[in-house]
Structures are given as C-alpha cells and as structure tokens.
Design an enzyme around this catalytic site. Structure first.
Site, mmCIF file in Angstrom:
data_model
loop_
_atom_site.group_PDB
_atom_site.id
_atom_site.type_symbol
_atom_site.label_atom_id
_atom_site.label_comp_id
_atom_site.label_asym_id
_atom_site.label_seq_id
_atom_site.Cartn_x
_atom_site.Cartn_y
_atom_site.Cartn_z
ATOM 1 N N HIS A 200 0.665 -1.392 0.076
ATOM 2 C CA HIS A 200 -0.121 0.538 -0.061
ATOM 3 C C HIS A 200 1.295 1.115 -0.004
ATOM 4 O O HIS A 200 0.595 2.476 -0.957
ATOM 5 C CB HIS A 200 -0.986 -0.100 1.369
ATOM 6 C CG HIS A 200 -1.921 1.484 1.535
ATOM 7 N ND1 HIS A 200 -2.823 1.074 0.595
ATOM 8 C CD2 HIS A 200 -1.529 2.179 1.933
ATOM 9 C CE1 HIS A 200 -3.636 2.029 1.161
ATOM 10 N NE2 HIS A 200 -3.014 2.975 1.714
ATOM 11 N N GLU A 201 2.140 1.304 1.448
ATOM 12 C CA GLU A 201 2.706 2.335 1.573
ATOM 13 C C GLU A 201 3.625 2.437 -0.520
ATOM 14 O O GLU A 201 3.762 3.829 -0.669
ATOM 15 C CB GLU A 201 3.830 2.491 2.466
ATOM 16 C CG GLU A 201 2.448 2.744 3.465
ATOM 17 C CD GLU A 201 1.736 3.493 3.406
ATOM 18 O OE1 GLU A 201 2.277 4.329 3.594
ATOM 19 O OE2 GLU A 201 0.502 3.043 4.268
#
Length: 424
Positions: free
Chosen positions: A20-21
């Site tokens: 996600h990051e």
C-alpha cells in the site's frame, strides 16, 4: 502459537502495508515529490536506515504505515532574518546550513541572515565579519542542501519538490495508488488461490455415517456421484446437498462410479434430531490443475463476491446495524489470521487476498485521515480552482486520525475482553 504461525501473521501485515505504502511512494517519486520517510507502523522507531533521499523506518505499533512527502507537514525549521547561521560551501554553493552549535562547526562560513529563500530562488544573503567592516554576500543554495539543527539533518525541499506544487492529477494519483496496489495484490492472490486449490471435477463420498440412510442403501466411501434423479451432479457439493434437502422421505435414484463401473443405488433422505434432511455422508471433490483462464475468471469472480460482502458490511456500519462485538481490532485480526494460517496455504492466501481488498476499499472511504478524505479535498480543489486552506485540512485529518485511534483502542479492548470470556 507456533513460530511458523507467528511468522505468517507478521508477514501478512508487512506485505499488505508495504504494498500500500509503496504505491504512494512510487507515484510520488514519479511526480518528482521529495519523499522524506517510508514507514511501516506508527510510534517510536525500531529500525531505520536512509537510502538516497528517503529514510525507511520500522515503527513500534503495527497498525498501518505512512509515506511522508515534503510539503505535507511543516517539518523544517524556518530561518529568520537576522538569525546567525553557519554554512558549508562546495564550489561556492551552500550544501549545509547549520542553525546551532556554530562554534563547533569546522570549515564553515558564519554570518547573519539578511535574506533567505529555500523554496524558489534558492539563495541566502549573509552578512559576515565585524558589524562595521563586514560584507554581504549572496550564495546559491544547492537544491538538496541539508539543514542541520539539534544533531538532525533535514533535506530542504524546493517548491517544485513539494506535494503542493504538483497538479491535482499528480497528487490524486500518488494518493489513490496506495489502495490501487492493494486491489492489484488482492486480485493476484485470488488468482493464486485458484491455482493452489485446483478445479473440482466431481463429487466423491469421503465417509458414510453408521446406521444412516446412505449405509442402508449401500453407498460406500470412494463412490463418485455421477447423477441424482437423472440430473448430473458435476463438481458441485452444494447442488447435491440442495437436492437432498428437497427430498425428505423420497426415494432418489443415484448413479455412482465404483471401481470404474456405474452402479444404480436408491437412497431415501431422512430428518435427523435437529430437523435437517440428510443421507449421512461426508463429501469431498476430486480436483485437477487449474488453467490460466479458469484461474483468471475464478479469481475475478471471487474478488467481486468479496467486494460485495465488504460493501455490505460497510453499509451495515453506516446505518448503525451493528454492535461493538461485530467489530474487530488487531487482536481479533491476529486470531482470525491464525485460524486461516493453520488451515493451509490456500486458505491463508485467500484470507490475505480478502484483507488486501478490505484495506484498499476501507482507505477509499471519505473518512478524515484516510486516502479517501484526501481525494475529496483534491476534488474540492479541482472544482473551486484553488486548494482548501492547508491548516483546516490538516485539522480535519488530525481529528479523524484521533477518532480512528480511539475506535481502535475500543475494539481492541473489546477483543481482549471477548478472548478472556472465551477462555473462561
């Protein structure tokens, strides 16, 4: 809990948050934004290293992560006119700007700031020497110059390297990329599950209960069920159990494959003590390898079904159709993940896919502090033609983050109470 299960739980969290990051990080870098930190977890740092312009950190609280971009927070100490500073030069260009412990700095020029611009012109005008005999010199500042104070180095961020300098589209893409990467990961995992589980080819009798209608009829473990009442069963156990449930006390004609030969057997379902209509057999399915086309379509179907279930859960949450026991925090997530990890690789991978999908959808909700809320503010900016006041937006996100943390504490406490009650 075995070391393997612990490793699988930690790995699952790490992969979901990292992917996600990484979506935020990658598209921010593509847009030319200075990414100061790539963090997994919140709170105090456990491990940290710097590569290039970005510091990578692992933090104590495993409840998410973040990518800190230049310009999102006022993290640089501002230098004021009249302030005494020291600068280090290389080829007459400022590479380091020191704000304290000036007498301990070597090979530097010390002076009083007459004018400074670290965002657009990248210049500093210093007055050096005695007050009456000193000179004023204008120095160019390197776009990657370091500001040093209290032993901490912070790279300056010219305006064209800041989040706010980019177009609405570039900023929206760097924010949406986080949830989008979770969607990509979820689909890949759903497809992987199809390969791991295989494709069922037929329904097989795994066991026959003693004194059951199946035993009385002559059904045996290992029988492959071909047709029931002239209807092909195929590979669907659900189809077979549905047909049984619709035939209480009615004779059914089964054709089973036993030892390579077809055998006709008459079976009459009966109600058990709980009122369920059964014949008393346990079912399994023979499987074959899954083709790429089957894995792709099956993975997509499973992803659509999981999305519908997640959105249904959010709908119930929105309209208050839930209790605190319906919510789960980190403790409950660990418990459920342990159960899926213990059930085998296919089940563990399926659960990872569902969690990745959930994380992506949840982050797109228009809740302050989440990616969805930041996209809403960018939408306002696109419509109005000017950004929302950064201080007001920051306040909204701070309040939202605090509310989410309070909710996390509440559900975690409830999880612990629920576990204690279960042990008691």
């Amino acid at each position: 809990m075995s070391p393997q299960i612990i490793f699988q739980i930690v790995l699952l969290f790490f992969v979901l948050v990292t992917i996600h990051e990484w979506g935020h990080y990658y598209f921010a870098k593509r847009a030319g934004i200075l990414v100061r930190e790539f963090a997994i977890g919140f709170g105090p740092k456990l491990f940290s290293f710097k590569r290039g312009e970005t510091r990578y950190t692992l933090r104590l609280l495993p409840v998410g992560g973040f990518v800190r971009m230049a310009g999102e927070d006022p993290e640089i100490v501002h230098v004021q006119q009249g302030q005494t500073v020291a600068v280090r030069l290389q080829d007459n260009v400022v590479t380091h700007l020191y704000l304290d412990q000036l007498d301990q700095r070597s090979e530097v020029v010390i002076g009083t700031v007459d004018k400074i611009d670290l965002e657009k012109d990248l210049q500093i005008r210093l007055f050096t020497g005695p007050e009456e005999e000193g000179t004023t010199e204008t120095l160019r500042v390197h776009p990657q110059a370091m500001m040093v104070t209290r032993g901490k180095e912070t790279q300056i961020a010219p305006w064209d390297r800041q989040f706010g300098s980019k177009t609405v589209g570039q900023r929206a893409l760097s924010i949406f990329a986080g949830p989008f990467m979770n969607f990509i990961l979820a689909f890949v995992l759903f497809v992987t599950v199809m390969f791991l589980a295989g494709m069922p080819t037929n329904v097989k009798i795994e066991r026959v209960e003693p004194n059951s209608p199946a035993m009385k009829a002559g059904l045996m473990p290992g029988d492959i069920i071909k047709t029931v009442n002239n209807t092909a069963v195929g590979a669907s156990t659900t189809k077979l159990t549905g047909m049984i449930g619709q035939s209480p006390d009615q004779s059914m004609n089964w054709i089973v494959l036993r030892g390579g030969k077809e055998t006709n057997i008459s079976v009459t379902p009966a109600k058990n003590d709980e009122g369920r209509i059964l014949v008393g057999i346990g079912l399994s399915a023979d499987k074959r390898n899954t083709s790429f086309g089957e894995a792709f379509s099956g993975g997509w179907d499973n992803m659509k079904l999981a999305t519908q279930q997640i959105l249904l859960g959010f709908k119930k949450l929105l309209f208050g159709q839930f209790t605190l026991d319906d919510l789960g925090g980190p403790v409950m997530m660990v418990e459920v993940t342990k159960q899926h990890a213990s059930a085998g690789l296919a089940q563990y991978t399926f659960w990872a896919a569902v969690l990745s999908l959930y994380l992506g959808i949840f982050n797109l909700l228009p809740i302050p502090a989440l990616d969805g809320s930041r996209l809403v503010f960018l939408g306002f900016e696109a419509v109005r033609g000017r950004p929302v006041d950064p201080n007001r937006e920051s306040l909204v996100h701070f309040i939202g983050f605090a509310a989410l943390m309070l909710l996390m504490i509440a559900v975690t406490y409830n999880d612990i109470v629920r576990l204690i009650r279960g042990e008691g």
